[in-house]
Design an enzyme around this catalytic site. Sequence first.
Site, PDB file in Angstrom:
ATOM      1  N   SER A  49     -47.557 -65.156  -7.050  1.00 50.55           N
ATOM      2  CA  SER A  49     -47.095 -66.944  -7.410  1.00 50.55           C
ATOM      3  C   SER A  49     -47.198 -67.559  -6.186  1.00 50.55           C
ATOM      4  CB  SER A  49     -45.374 -66.671  -8.117  1.00 50.55           C
ATOM      5  OG  SER A  49     -45.320 -68.222  -7.835  1.00 50.55           O
TER       6      SER A  49
ATOM      7  N   TYR B 175     -36.310 -64.332  -6.735  1.00 56.24           N
ATOM      8  CA  TYR B 175     -37.931 -64.443  -7.010  1.00 56.24           C
ATOM      9  C   TYR B 175     -39.324 -64.714  -6.451  1.00 56.24           C
ATOM     10  CZ  TYR B 175     -41.722 -65.919 -10.007  1.00 56.24           C
ATOM     11  OH  TYR B 175     -42.913 -66.207 -11.000  1.00 56.24           O
TER      12      TYR B 175
END
Length: 259
Positions: free
Chosen positions: A139, A152
């Site tokens: 990501s 995250y």
Amino acid sequence: MGTRRVVVTGASSGIGAATVRLFRERGWDVVGVARRADRLAALAAETGAAVFTADLTSQTDVDALSDFLAASGPVHALVNNAGGALGLDSVENSSIEDWAWMFEINVLAVKRVTSALLPLLRAAIRTDGGSADIVTVTSIAGHVAYLGGGGYNAAKFAAHALMEVLRLELNGEPIRVIEVAPGMVKTDEFGLVRFGGDVEKAAAAYAGVPNPLVAEDIAETIVSSVERPAHVNLDLITIKPVAQAAPTRIARGQLLPAD
């Protein structure tokens, strides 16, 4: 060389399911891996892909996957797609259990599956010639920190580092290590998981954003990177919608030229 076979994790929905579909359209044998047997069965019926039900946070399940693959044919490529986010709380206030889950699925599961399948990738090279591929979907959160990213960000930064080190370790072998780092991708489940099933919060992230990426955009990137000539390695592919300049710099409303 005969038909090539790819293993795709997180295959029951979103990017993973789209990647299975596209590989099948391109003539690959595919093994889709996920926890939800019913979703996998539907995907198998739709695409003709083989499927295997496994929880990638379980070493026992990953070992069983490896045994199944070894017994059923060669493995030429691996797509580590399974992952996810939980919450947008601060580092101070976020749940340690949420962090543990994010590290398990985004980092340790990638390590488990990669370790288990590398011998199979090498075996396919020795038998069939050519090369092999390991693609990991990370990501932009693994490259740029943002408020609320906390666990995250930490997990995806770790996944990025894992790929960087793996590429160094495999230097000298005909195995490409490819990292695909998407930005805003509108899928059915990512936001719902992150916000504990809150439909309104999940939808708000995409409100007014013109043409966020969809799962098929990432699938096309994954498949095309693997189908490049064997001497070409796309080490890191960052892909964002035009409306997103950075994780928290997102245009909402129609995109227009400046006056």
